[in-house]
Design an enzyme around this catalytic site. Structure first.
Site, PDB file in Angstrom:
ATOM      1  N   ARG A   1       0.820  -1.223   0.000  1.00 44.01           N
ATOM      2  CA  ARG A   1       0.000   0.000   0.000  1.00 44.01           C
ATOM      3  C   ARG A   1       0.853   1.271   0.000  1.00 44.01           C
ATOM      4  O   ARG A   1       0.404   2.321   0.495  1.00 44.01           O
ATOM      5  CB  ARG A   1      -0.985   0.019   1.176  1.00 44.01           C
ATOM      6  CG  ARG A   1      -1.781  -1.273   1.354  1.00 44.01           C
ATOM      7  CD  ARG A   1      -2.635  -1.623   0.172  1.00 44.01           C
ATOM      8  NE  ARG A   1      -3.669  -0.659  -0.129  1.00 44.01           N
ATOM      9  CZ  ARG A   1      -4.886  -0.659   0.408  1.00 44.01           C
ATOM     10  NH1 ARG A   1      -5.220  -1.566   1.277  1.00 44.01           N
ATOM     11  NH2 ARG A   1      -5.776   0.243   0.061  1.00 44.01           N
TER      12      ARG A   1
ATOM     13  N   ARG B   1      -2.410   6.530  -0.030  1.00 43.27           N
ATOM     14  CA  ARG B   1      -2.488   6.429   1.430  1.00 43.27           C
ATOM     15  C   ARG B   1      -1.644   7.452   2.179  1.00 43.27           C
ATOM     16  O   ARG B   1      -2.190   8.248   2.904  1.00 43.27           O
ATOM     17  CB  ARG B   1      -2.135   5.017   1.915  1.00 43.27           C
ATOM     18  CG  ARG B   1      -3.312   4.078   1.851  1.00 43.27           C
ATOM     19  CD  ARG B   1      -3.128   2.910   2.764  1.00 43.27           C
ATOM     20  NE  ARG B   1      -4.415   2.282   3.082  1.00 43.27           N
ATOM     21  CZ  ARG B   1      -4.524   1.151   3.752  1.00 43.27           C
ATOM     22  NH1 ARG B   1      -3.458   0.541   4.175  1.00 43.27           N
ATOM     23  NH2 ARG B   1      -5.706   0.659   4.019  1.00 43.27           N
TER      24      ARG B   1
ATOM     25  N   ARG C   1      -5.050  13.126  -6.109  1.00 45.25           N
ATOM     26  CA  ARG C   1      -6.356  12.537  -5.788  1.00 45.25           C
ATOM     27  C   ARG C   1      -7.425  13.622  -5.636  1.00 45.25           C
ATOM     28  O   ARG C   1      -8.549  13.483  -6.100  1.00 45.25           O
ATOM     29  CB  ARG C   1      -6.161  11.738  -4.505  1.00 45.25           C
ATOM     30  CG  ARG C   1      -7.344  11.275  -3.775  1.00 45.25           C
ATOM     31  CD  ARG C   1      -7.890   9.994  -4.361  1.00 45.25           C
ATOM     32  NE  ARG C   1      -8.886   9.480  -3.449  1.00 45.25           N
ATOM     33  CZ  ARG C   1     -10.047  10.062  -3.207  1.00 45.25           C
ATOM     34  NH1 ARG C   1     -10.362  11.160  -3.844  1.00 45.25           N
ATOM     35  NH2 ARG C   1     -10.880   9.545  -2.347  1.00 45.25           N
TER      36      ARG C   1
ATOM     37  N   ASP D   1      -6.784  -1.361  -7.626  1.00 49.90           N
ATOM     38  CA  ASP D   1      -7.391  -1.958  -6.435  1.00 49.90           C
ATOM     39  C   ASP D   1      -7.794  -3.389  -6.749  1.00 49.90           C
ATOM     40  O   ASP D   1      -8.037  -3.729  -7.908  1.00 49.90           O
ATOM     41  CB  ASP D   1      -8.624  -1.167  -5.977  1.00 49.90           C
ATOM     42  CG  ASP D   1      -8.931  -1.469  -4.516  1.00 49.90           C
ATOM     43  OD1 ASP D   1      -8.368  -0.794  -3.644  1.00 49.90           O
ATOM     44  OD2 ASP D   1      -9.692  -2.413  -4.241  1.00 49.90           O
TER      45      ASP D   1
ATOM     46  N   TYR E   1     -15.978  -9.838  -0.595  1.00 47.71           N
ATOM     47  CA  TYR E   1     -16.559  -8.531  -0.935  1.00 47.71           C
ATOM     48  C   TYR E   1     -17.799  -8.688  -1.814  1.00 47.71           C
ATOM     49  O   TYR E   1     -18.767  -7.946  -1.680  1.00 47.71           O
ATOM     50  CB  TYR E   1     -15.522  -7.643  -1.633  1.00 47.71           C
ATOM     51  CG  TYR E   1     -14.520  -7.054  -0.667  1.00 47.71           C
ATOM     52  CD1 TYR E   1     -14.861  -6.004   0.172  1.00 47.71           C
ATOM     53  CD2 TYR E   1     -13.222  -7.556  -0.577  1.00 47.71           C
ATOM     54  CE1 TYR E   1     -13.950  -5.464   1.068  1.00 47.71           C
ATOM     55  CE2 TYR E   1     -12.301  -7.032   0.321  1.00 47.71           C
ATOM     56  CZ  TYR E   1     -12.672  -5.982   1.136  1.00 47.71           C
ATOM     57  OH  TYR E   1     -11.773  -5.456   2.035  1.00 47.71           O
TER      58      TYR E   1
HETATM   59  O1  CP3 Z   1      -0.084  -1.028  -2.814  1.00 42.68           O
HETATM   60  C1  CP3 Z   1      -0.474   0.012  -3.331  1.00 42.68           C
HETATM   61  O2  CP3 Z   1      -0.274   1.101  -2.805  1.00 42.68           O
HETATM   62  C2  CP3 Z   1      -1.157  -0.076  -4.680  1.00 42.68           C
HETATM   63  C3  CP3 Z   1      -2.549   0.204  -4.655  1.00 42.68           C
HETATM   64  C4  CP3 Z   1      -3.523  -0.634  -3.858  1.00 42.68           C
HETATM   65  C5  CP3 Z   1      -4.752  -0.083  -3.430  1.00 42.68           C
HETATM   66  N1  CP3 Z   1      -5.498  -1.082  -2.902  1.00 42.68           N
HETATM   67  C6  CP3 Z   1      -5.138   1.337  -3.574  1.00 42.68           C
HETATM   68  C7  CP3 Z   1      -6.170   1.894  -2.687  1.00 42.68           C
HETATM   69  C8  CP3 Z   1      -3.515  -1.994  -3.498  1.00 42.68           C
HETATM   70  C9  CP3 Z   1      -2.425  -3.045  -3.661  1.00 42.68           C
HETATM   71  C10 CP3 Z   1      -4.782  -2.269  -2.909  1.00 42.68           C
HETATM   72  C11 CP3 Z   1      -5.178  -3.612  -2.446  1.00 42.68           C
HETATM   73  C12 CP3 Z   1      -6.401  -3.778  -1.656  1.00 42.68           C
HETATM   74  N2  CP3 Z   1      -7.584  -3.102  -1.765  1.00 42.68           N
HETATM   75  C13 CP3 Z   1      -6.557  -4.790  -0.685  1.00 42.68           C
HETATM   76  C14 CP3 Z   1      -5.527  -5.841  -0.339  1.00 42.68           C
HETATM   77  C15 CP3 Z   1      -4.423  -5.348   0.508  1.00 42.68           C
HETATM   78  C16 CP3 Z   1      -4.792  -5.113   1.950  1.00 42.68           C
HETATM   79  O3  CP3 Z   1      -4.583  -3.981   2.413  1.00 42.68           O
HETATM   80  O4  CP3 Z   1      -5.232  -6.062   2.610  1.00 42.68           O
HETATM   81  C17 CP3 Z   1      -7.868  -4.648  -0.151  1.00 42.68           C
HETATM   82  C18 CP3 Z   1      -8.478  -5.500   0.935  1.00 42.68           C
HETATM   83  C19 CP3 Z   1      -8.503  -3.578  -0.867  1.00 42.68           C
HETATM   84  C20 CP3 Z   1      -9.910  -3.099  -0.715  1.00 42.68           C
HETATM   85  C21 CP3 Z   1      -9.966  -1.654  -0.366  1.00 42.68           C
HETATM   86  N3  CP3 Z   1      -9.623  -0.599  -1.210  1.00 42.68           N
HETATM   87  C22 CP3 Z   1     -10.384  -1.085   0.873  1.00 42.68           C
HETATM   88  C23 CP3 Z   1     -10.847  -1.878   2.074  1.00 42.68           C
HETATM   89  C24 CP3 Z   1     -10.267   0.330   0.756  1.00 42.68           C
HETATM   90  C25 CP3 Z   1     -10.657   1.406   1.747  1.00 42.68           C
HETATM   91  C26 CP3 Z   1      -9.681   1.654   2.807  1.00 42.68           C
HETATM   92  C27 CP3 Z   1      -8.203   1.709   2.415  1.00 42.68           C
HETATM   93  O5  CP3 Z   1      -7.622   2.771   2.219  1.00 42.68           O
HETATM   94  O6  CP3 Z   1      -7.627   0.624   2.327  1.00 42.68           O
HETATM   95  C28 CP3 Z   1      -9.748   0.586  -0.529  1.00 42.68           C
HETATM   96  C29 CP3 Z   1      -9.450   1.941  -1.064  1.00 42.68           C
HETATM   97  C30 CP3 Z   1      -8.083   2.193  -1.579  1.00 42.68           C
HETATM   98  N4  CP3 Z   1      -7.372   1.348  -2.383  1.00 42.68           N
HETATM   99  C31 CP3 Z   1      -7.320   3.369  -1.361  1.00 42.68           C
HETATM  100  C32 CP3 Z   1      -6.112   3.199  -2.052  1.00 42.68           C
HETATM  101  C33 CP3 Z   1      -4.980   4.178  -2.164  1.00 42.68           C
HETATM  102  C34 CP3 Z   1      -7.766   4.604  -0.536  1.00 42.68           C
HETATM  103  C35 CP3 Z   1      -8.858   5.323  -1.238  1.00 42.68           C
HETATM  104  C36 CP3 Z   1      -8.617   6.773  -1.542  1.00 42.68           C
HETATM  105  O7  CP3 Z   1      -7.515   7.209  -1.938  1.00 42.68           O
HETATM  106  O8  CP3 Z   1      -9.602   7.470  -1.444  1.00 42.68           O
END
Ligand code: CP3
Length: 342
Positions: free
Chosen positions: A26, A30, A39, A76, A153
């Site tokens: 991640r 973030r 963003r 994602d 999901y």
């Molecule tokens: O690694 C990286 O930085 C690349 C991008 C990436 C995102 N999501 C961007 C994202 C990756 C590899 C993921 C994987 C992901 N997404 C997982 C598996 C990894 C883990 O953490 O267990 C899961 C379960 C998700 C589902 C998901 N996406 C959730 C639960 C959320 C909300 C909360 C959060 O921030 O995790 C997201 C949103 C998300 N995906 C964001 C980002 C940068 C934040 C949203 C935003 O910028 O508004």
């Protein structure tokens, strides 16, 4: 052209490296203010994910700003359900939400195997742009969610502490669960192969909710599908990360993958014994980055010592938390680089 820094790929293949490679799950998005700036210029997360040149830009930010040894494509895991016919929304400060969910045979029948070129072309385009802009500085990691986590999901419709609605199907309609899991697996294999063809140098599968299943169900409903993925992906190294599934380390390590991801609860020496000659990735407590610089350094060195300076890719035990200061991440990265240099 060859990669200038291929530490991650060599470590994944089990080769000796001059030092231990380091990146953070991640890392894109973030934590970086530079990410927030991109963003905030858009309507939301989904627009960013589906705009290839901007996705490429935020993918590269951590390489430039933090000095990590790999980029991970900004996307994602939820783009797969979307491509299968189940669109998601990303609700600010709350997380993902699916307006439609899967609960019946008719709904499973309606779900399609993703057509990667037409439904996920934007990710492939983002990978191509990223590869070009990275200019062989570091490898690019492609990724997908594990079928079980995606299933969670699609049935639950949002995040959950228990995913009891999704888990109910495993007990009440196991055949239906398997049908859905198979469609997700077929989509995921095609998706990972397309990412590799577009330029991904290594791929990782995230089984973020692995830890909620009892061990026999984890074998039936997750490992069986991870095995199909591992058998299918032969082009580049594969990392399997099953968070919380300490009970499945051995069966995951027996799959045809190169690297096994560890979360911070998993004992490193015990994991070495269970995982044979696989490369291990991880596993500093993400909360350790709230500590003083001195403590981060100590904990990171202790972790490196435990892994033994071989077949190791340094990382956190899960994704970096959104309120961690980038300077703290840099302390972790610099400590890995300095302490493991020989
Ligand atoms: O690694 C990286 O930085 C690349 C991008 C990436 C995102 N999501 C961007 C994202 C990756 C590899 C993921 C994987 C992901 N997404 C997982 C598996 C990894 C883990 O953490 O267990 C899961 C379960 C998700 C589902 C998901 N996406 C959730 C639960 C959320 C909300 C909360 C959060 O921030 O995790 C997201 C949103 C998300 N995906 C964001 C980002 C940068 C934040 C949203 C935003 O910028 O508004």
């Amino acid at each position: 052209m060859a990669l200038k820094n291929d530490l991650l790929l060599r470590a994944a293949k089990g080769e000796k490296t001059e030092r231990i490679p380091v990146w953070l799950m991640r890392q894109a998005g973030r934590i970086l203010p530079e990410y927030r700036a991109v963003r905030n210029s858009l309507s939301g997360f989904i627009e960013l994910v589906s705009t290839p040149d901007l996705a490429a830009e935020v993918t590269i930010q951590p390489v430039d700003i933090l000095g990590v040894d790999a980029a991970i494509i900004f996307s994602d895991i939820l783009v797969i359900p979307e491509a299968m016919g189940l669109p998601y929304e990303m609700i600010e400060k709350k997380g993902p939400h699916f307006p439609k969910t899967i609960g019946s045979q008719a709904e499973i029948d309606k779900i399609k195997v993703a057509d990667i070129e037409s439904d996920l072309g934007y990710v492939l385009e983002a990978i191509k742009i990223t590869k070009k802009e990275l200019n062989e500085r570091v490898p690019l990691i492609g990724f997908a969610g594990a079928p079980f986590t995606i299933f969670c999901y699609m049935v639950e419709g949002s995040g959950s502490k228990t995913f009891s609605k999704a888990r109910k199907m495993l007990y009440q309609k196991p055949e239906m669960a398997h049908q859905l899991m198979q469609k997700i697996t077929d989509s995921t294999i095609a998706y990972l192969k397309a990412q590799i063809k577009a330029g991904a140098d290594i791929v990782q599968v995230f089984d973020s909710w692995a830890g909620i299943l009892p061990s026999p169900q984890y074998e039936t409903f997750s490992v069986a599908y991870l095995k199909q993925i591992a058998n299918a992906i032969q082009e580049v190294p594969l990392t399997l990360f099953a968070k919380g599934a300490y009970f499945a380390r051995k069966s995951i390590a027996e799959l045809d993958c190169q690297t096994v991801g560890l979360d911070w609860n998993m004992d490193i020496k015990e994991s070495r014994a269970l995982c044979g000659n696989k490369t291990l990735q991880g596993n500093l407590d993400p909360c350790a980055l709230y500590a003083s610089d001195k403590e981060i350094m100590e904990q990171t060195k202790h972790m490196l010592d435990q892994f033994g300076f071989e077949r190791h890719i340094a990382n956190l035990g899960h994704g970096v938390y959104p309120d961690i200061k980038p300077e703290k991440v840099k302390v972790f990265i610099e400590t890995v680089k300095e302490y493991s240099s020989r």
